[in-house]
Write a protein that holds these residues in place. Structure first.
Motif: not given
Length: 126
Positions: A48-51, A88-98, A100-111
């Motif tokens: 999703m992040f790369w997309g 655990i912290i690493f895995l959470i960070f590695v998955q949460l950051l993308p 959050v970034l995906t949500i920001v990149i693909m937010r509705k206002s950017k459609t």
């Protein structure tokens, strides 16, 4: 999949289908049943992040560079015991950051921006 007039439904469909395909392509890594499920989820999130990056920029090169950097960083991390707090912290960070970034990149206002990017790409190729 973005060929033709880009619209919101097409963008969402491309986004979802390519993320699923990206995840399924990583099944061949064969880390065992439990790890495979975790990897499918992780690669779906990263897909999703790369997309999102690709849809926003229209450049596969940027996506390749980010994927390369992610792989280098991931391969440098040694995760001997998934129960350890640092892991655990690493895995959470590695998955949460993308996520959050995906949500920001693909937010509705950017459609509209995504539609314009792809309309320009396809008009130049026709």
């Amino acid at each position: 999949m973005m060929r033709g007039k880009p619209d919101s439904k097409r963008i969402r469909r491309v986004f979802l289908v390519t993320s699923i395909l990206f995840s399924l392509m990583h099944l061949v890594n064969g880390y065992g049943a439990g790890n495979t499920i975790v990897q499918l989820i992780a690669t779906f999130i990263m897909g999703m992040f790369w997309g999102a990056i690709y849809l926003r920029t229209g450049s596969i090169l940027i996506t390749i560079v980010f994927h390369f950097l992610y792989d280098v960083f991931s391969n440098m991390m040694v995760l001997p015991d998934p129960i350890q707090t640092a892991n655990i912290i690493f895995l959470i960070f590695v998955q949460l950051l993308p996520i959050v970034l995906t949500i920001v990149i693909m937010r509705k206002s950017k459609t509209e921006e995504i539609k314009n990017t792809w309309a320009k790409i396809w008009s130049e190729q026709i």
